[in-house]
Design an enzyme around this catalytic site. Structure first.
Site, PDB file in Angstrom:
ATOM      1  N   GLU A   1      -2.381  -2.287  -5.336  1.00  0.00           N
ATOM      2  CA  GLU A   1      -4.067  -1.547  -6.188  1.00  0.00           C
ATOM      3  C   GLU A   1      -3.875  -0.484  -7.625  1.00  0.00           C
ATOM      4  OE1 GLU A   1      -6.443   0.622  -3.016  1.00  0.00           O
ATOM      5  OE2 GLU A   1      -5.133   0.440  -2.739  1.00  0.00           O
TER       6      GLU A   1
ATOM      7  N   ASP B   1       1.393  -1.357  -0.123  1.00  0.00           N
ATOM      8  CA  ASP B   1      -0.190   0.278  -0.009  1.00  0.00           C
ATOM      9  C   ASP B   1       0.700   0.971   0.319  1.00  0.00           C
ATOM     10  OD1 ASP B   1      -3.008   1.115   0.878  1.00  0.00           O
ATOM     11  OD2 ASP B   1      -1.661   1.931   2.003  1.00  0.00           O
TER      12      ASP B   1
ATOM     13  N   ASP C   1      -2.229   1.407   7.075  1.00  0.00           N
ATOM     14  CA  ASP C   1      -1.832   0.916   6.094  1.00  0.00           C
ATOM     15  C   ASP C   1      -2.187  -0.347   5.431  1.00  0.00           C
ATOM     16  OD1 ASP C   1      -2.329   3.167   5.103  1.00  0.00           O
ATOM     17  OD2 ASP C   1      -0.476   3.993   6.243  1.00  0.00           O
TER      18      ASP C   1
END
Ligand SMILES: [Zn+2]
Length: 388
Positions: free
Chosen positions: A272, A188, A353
């Site tokens: 992502e 992330d 996170d």
């Protein structure tokens, strides 16, 4: 099995005043030829409804150089001008194949200044690089060696917004894949830390970045106050570009280290999709910097994974990674950005996170059909395909 990959090596160089003037003139001519050829092609397409071939635009260039208003084009090396036409040709090919939008005009302020030289227009021998129309070799800082036996087929010279000069040499290099690894990781990318891993590790931002960001904000405010078109404005713009370049350089170095490590240690890496980040309305400076490094991180992971035999999974753009409990799979309502830690109804306490990174990993594993590194089960409703 080793594979041969194309890879560009980029170095800084310091031109003499004469070389700088010659190159600046060449950049200007490259831009002019590109824009004029683009204009001619657009007109031809509008009026006659037909495409112009490379040979035709090359013939146009010969006519322009012959004299009259654009006769000065014959004063610079002709190779970068020919290459500009090839780049335009490629831009149109991409447009017609729906891989890119309609080619845009090159602007003196906004486009990168560059010129590409092919074999006939440069000489590379014994660590010296000499360009056509120049009497002395370029003063290149060879910060790392070119691969053994490398024979660059082209040399691209460029100058960035901060006034720094670079040569880029694409070479073919043999890459040996790494032995298989057992681990898988979710990543992330954020603001407070450069990256958070599903293992719980936080990779900090590069050193000095907080201070550099403050400097950048100050330089940007100063720029905004300067009168349009004034000398002081140009100076202020250069100052902004310099601070930004320093931040970007440090980030890039840092990202190279991080991505090399992630690829070395893990067989599967999940990140992502970019679209998620684009939806974020908060365009603070820190956010802009984080977004830029997200793109860079993904690009690096993409090619390094391909080189070393790893799998990069890009998780679906609608995946609610930060709102999903990685322990029980419950989805909660939106969490404000300033909330760094939360407790789920199931009792799990999450670092925002780390939880997101864990969910990205689980979704990535579901998508890639890879079973290694178990621990989190992806929630059925959110593991839909869509990412590449
Ligand atoms: Zn839970």
């Amino acid at each position: 099995m080793a594979q041969v990959v194309k890879r560009a090596y980029r170095y800084r160089f310091y031109p003499t005043p004469g070389q700088a003037a010659e190159l600046a003139r060449t950049f200007g001519c490259v831009r002019l030829v590109y824009n004029k050829a683009l204009e001619a092609r657009a007109r031809e397409y509008r009026v006659e409804g037909r495409r112009v071939s490379y040979a035709e635009s090359s013939a146009m260039l010969t006519r322009w150089k012959r004299g009259g208003e654009f006769g000065f084009l014959s004063e610079v090396s002709c190779v970068p001008l020919q290459q500009a036409l090839r780049h335009l040709q490629a831009a149109f090919a991409n447009f017609f194949a729906r891989r890119a939008g309609y080619p845009a005009f090159k602007s003196r302020k906004r486009s990168r200044s560059s010129a590409e030289y092919t074999r006939s227009a440069f000489r590379w021998r014994d660590g010296t690089l000499r360009l056509a129309k120049m009497d002395a070799p370029l003063d290149v800082r060879w910060s790392r060696p070119l691969p053994e036996g490398a024979e660059p087929s082209t040399v691209t010279v460029s100058r960035d917004a901060a006034g720094r000069w670079f040569v880029s040499l694409p070479v073919e290099e043999k890459i040996t894949p790494l032995p298989p690894a057992d681990a898988a990781v979710g990543v992330d990318v954020g603001i407070t830390a450069l990256a958070t891993l599903s293992t719980g590790e936080k990779i900090p931002n590069p050193r000095h970045e907080r201070r550099d960001r403050r400097r950048l904000a100050k330089a940007q405010r100063a720029l905004a106050r300067k009168e349009k078109g004034s000398n002081n404005r140009a100076k202020a713009r250069l100052k902004v570009a310099r601070v930004y370049a320093r931040i970007a350089d440090r980030r890039r170095d840092h990202l190279h280290k991080v991505t090399t490590r992630l690829v070395r240690e893990n067989q599967v890496i999940a990140v992502e999709d970019l679209a998620v980040r684009n939806m974020v309305k908060n365009r603070s400076l820190a956010r802009a910097v984080a977004d830029a490094s997200w793109r860079e991180l993904r690009g690096m992971l993409e090619y390094k994974a391909a080189w070393y035999g790893r799998t990069l999974v890009v998780v679906d753009r609608w995946f609610p990674s930060s709102r999903l409990c990685s322990a029980c799979g419950a989805l909660r309502e939106a969490i404000p950005l300033n909330v760094r830690e939360w407790t789920c109804a199931c009792g799990a306490v999450h670092d925002r996170d780390v939880n997101a990174a864990r969910n990205v990993l689980a979704a990535g594993q579901a998508e890639s059909g890879n079973a290694c590194g178990a621990g989190v089960r992806p929630n059925g409703e959110t593991s839909s395909a869509g990412g590449r």
